[in-house]
Every structure is written in C-alpha cells, then in structure tokens.
Design an enzyme around this catalytic site. Sequence first.
Site, PDB file in Angstrom:
ATOM      1  N   GLU A 183       0.824  -1.210   0.000  1.00 45.60           N
ATOM      2  CA  GLU A 183       0.000   0.000   0.000  1.00 45.60           C
ATOM      3  C   GLU A 183       0.860   1.263   0.000  1.00 45.60           C
ATOM      4  O   GLU A 183       1.819   1.385   0.761  1.00 45.60           O
ATOM      5  CB  GLU A 183      -0.911   0.062   1.241  1.00 45.60           C
ATOM      6  CG  GLU A 183      -1.769   1.321   1.206  1.00 45.60           C
ATOM      7  CD  GLU A 183      -2.506   1.642   2.504  1.00 45.60           C
ATOM      8  OE1 GLU A 183      -3.199   2.683   2.524  1.00 45.60           O
ATOM      9  OE2 GLU A 183      -2.392   0.877   3.470  1.00 45.60           O
ATOM     10  N   ASP A 211       9.218   5.769  14.941  1.00 49.81           N
ATOM     11  CA  ASP A 211       9.007   7.188  14.667  1.00 49.81           C
ATOM     12  C   ASP A 211       9.381   7.959  15.931  1.00 49.81           C
ATOM     13  O   ASP A 211       8.782   7.733  16.989  1.00 49.81           O
ATOM     14  CB  ASP A 211       7.536   7.409  14.292  1.00 49.81           C
ATOM     15  CG  ASP A 211       7.221   8.873  13.972  1.00 49.81           C
ATOM     16  OD1 ASP A 211       8.165   9.696  13.934  1.00 49.81           O
ATOM     17  OD2 ASP A 211       6.034   9.193  13.765  1.00 49.81           O
ATOM     18  N   ASP A 243       9.800  11.767  17.398  1.00 45.92           N
ATOM     19  CA  ASP A 243       9.395  13.138  17.070  1.00 45.92           C
ATOM     20  C   ASP A 243       9.821  14.080  18.190  1.00 45.92           C
ATOM     21  O   ASP A 243       9.541  13.828  19.361  1.00 45.92           O
ATOM     22  CB  ASP A 243       7.871  13.165  16.901  1.00 45.92           C
ATOM     23  CG  ASP A 243       7.382  14.443  16.252  1.00 45.92           C
ATOM     24  OD1 ASP A 243       7.881  15.530  16.625  1.00 45.92           O
ATOM     25  OD2 ASP A 243       6.501  14.367  15.385  1.00 45.92           O
TER      26      ASP A 243
END
Length: 420
Positions: A44, A109, A111
């Site tokens: 995807e 991830d 951040d």
Amino acid sequence: METFDPTELPELLKLYYRRLFPYSQYYRWLNYGGVIKNYFQHREFSFTLKDDIYIRYQSFNNQSDLEKEMQKMNPYKIDIGAVYSHRPNQHNTVKLGAFQAQEKELVFDIDMTDYDDVRRCCSSADICPKCWTLMTMAIRIIDRALKEDFGFKHRLWVYSGRRGVHCWVCDESVRKLSSAVRSGIVEYLSLVKGGQDVKKKVHLSEKIHPFIRKSINIIKKYFEEYALVNQDILKNKESWDKILALVPEIIHDELQQGFQKSHNSLQRWEYLKKVASRCQNNIKNDKYGPWLEWEIMLQYCFPRLDINVSKGINHLLKSPFSVHPKTGRISVPIDLQKVDQFDPFTVPTISFICRELDAISINEEEKEENEAESDVKHRTRDYKKTSLAPYVKVFEHFLENLDKSRKGELLKKSDLQKDF
C-alpha cells in the site's frame, strides 16, 4: 541553504518527480529482489495531494506504473503501508474481512515534540542545533539495541524532513513479525513512561538491565554539553525545581541550598551527584550505582518512541525521499557512520536541488550547442548532479547490503538442499 517558498511547491514537485526522484533504487528496495511474487504489487502507498486531499490504498504493478502515477499526481506527501493479502487498489472488490495486512518493515518514529517537557530551547515543531542532539542520542541508543540486542541487520534511518527521524528495519524475518512481537520489542525499547501530568517518568530498580547500562553509557558522552551547557537544565530555580521533582524529598532542602550557592548547571549537577550518592548509600546501602542521577539523565535524554507506529502492521509511515510541505526539505537517509555530523539544517530543500538542476541544464544546453553529442553518450542521472546525490548514495549502500544478505541466504538454502 536558501529559504523555501511553499507557494512554489506544485511546480517544484513536477520537476522533482520527473527528474530527481530515485525511482530505480526505491523500487529495488520495496521489491526486495523480487523473491516473493506480488510483494511490490500488494504494497500500500498513500498520497497526500494539494489541499490535504488524502488517497489511501494505492498500489502499482511495477516501477514504471509508480513513476507515471507520481508524475501525474505530484503528491505533497507519500506514505508507505503494509504488504496486503490482495492488491490494495482492489480492496473494495475483496470479500469482507479477507483483505488483511500481512507483512511490513518494523518501523520507529521519533518526534521532537515528545520532548517538549525537557527541552528549553524550542517547543512544538521548532528545532535547533541545541536540541537536535536528542535525535542523535536516540539513533545511537535504538540502533545499538536493534543491532546488538536483537540481531537485526538491515536498518534504514531517515530524517523526517522537519523535526524527527524514522527507522525502517527491513530484515526478511522482521517483516513477518506479528503485532504482539512488535509491541514486545517497542516495550523493551521504552523507558520514559507517563503523560503530561506524570512528573517522574523513569523508575529504575536495583537490578539494572544491560540495555539501560549501555544506553546510559551513550548518554554520558553527550550529557554535559547537551544538557548542562546547551540546555542549561539547572540554570535557575524554575528549571531546577523540575529536577527536584524527580528525587526523594529527603534531599530537597539540601539541594536547594547547594544550588543557590553554585554558579551554573555544571556545578549544580556535580553537587546533585554528590548528594544523591550519599543519599543512595544511606537509604539502600546498595553497591549497584547512582540511580537518581541515571533516572534524571534518562528522563531528559532517552528516546521517546511513538509506540502505535511500531506495533501496528497496517500503520503508514512517511516515505524516504518524500518532501516535507512545510520546510521543503527532503526526507533523506542518514549515514549511520556519520550520525554525529548529520545536520538537518543542511539537508537540501526541493527548491535548492531544483535550482541546482536548472543551472546545470543551462550549462549542458550551452555545451551541446558547442559540441555534437552522440545519441549513445551516457547521460548521468539527474539527482547525481545535485546535493541529493550523497543521500541517494547512503540509500544505495543500504540496498547493496540487503542484496548481499539475500544472495547469502539463497546460497545457504541451495547448499542445504544438495544431496551428498
């Protein structure tokens, strides 16, 4: 590096996707040697277009299809998702419940906004060289654990384009991991726990795990310059009160008095270590080490992971070589050999590399007018003529290691299947 004007983005993206995006390397990565049929076709992709139009469940037959669609749509952002049981672009035609995410890289991830309670220089989406060291420490700590504690070989670290970093762990066995196993890995790598209302977010027990000891050893290399000089975490009463909230009340008064007599964060930290060490011996009489000092160092410097991104197989993550629409910076791979030298402020913006290309194209046109160029003459790939080149090289090196590993596995299998 010049400033980026977001109004120019639509035109810049057209040029970027037409001449600068490294399609062949990108396809080579996500196709994984073509060993598993339909691996790329069942992947995807999601595109975010101008005006926040969001299109999920995109999928492509091959590199050529991907190129054509990206050049047609000019996405502001590209996200990569899982490999599904069926082609994502046909998910509406599949029987309910049959369309399932089957494989995906293990991703992380990190951040900078998750560190807002401990950094003093910036907040929210802003970053500066003083706080970027948090990302350097995060990469060093997480990458060491992935490599040494778990034995994962193929780790691609990528700058997000604005305020953080992503990691893609691409080993074949890792891509098949269940959500439960992914949760276990990210739990192992998480120490800082608790929301905004929780003051003390790190609690160490008497038996310190080797992972924590090794993480502390990495933090120690950066702590003085990062926390005590650049962040000045004990600068004044307001900042040292935050640290007093992390230590036993029994030493609060003593520390308050000592801090007032000291002149800077370095001196106050040395005083804290001395008091904490004495307190440690009096309370527990244990021989293991300076818990209080370590808990503070970990709370201020240890990586803060977005757990949901890592544990969900169907979770999307921003693609390498995507362009950040706010900063214009490219999401470039980070060279693990030069993590300390990586500077997010020197990462090229899309406007910069497009202007580099324009300047080169003008020179080449002038040259071609002066000398007849044969059709056979090899034309260098356009990104190689710009500041994007060294980052694509880092990506290529990562892909070469993936290829070698794959060939090694195939050889091993063929040797095992031989009849002696």
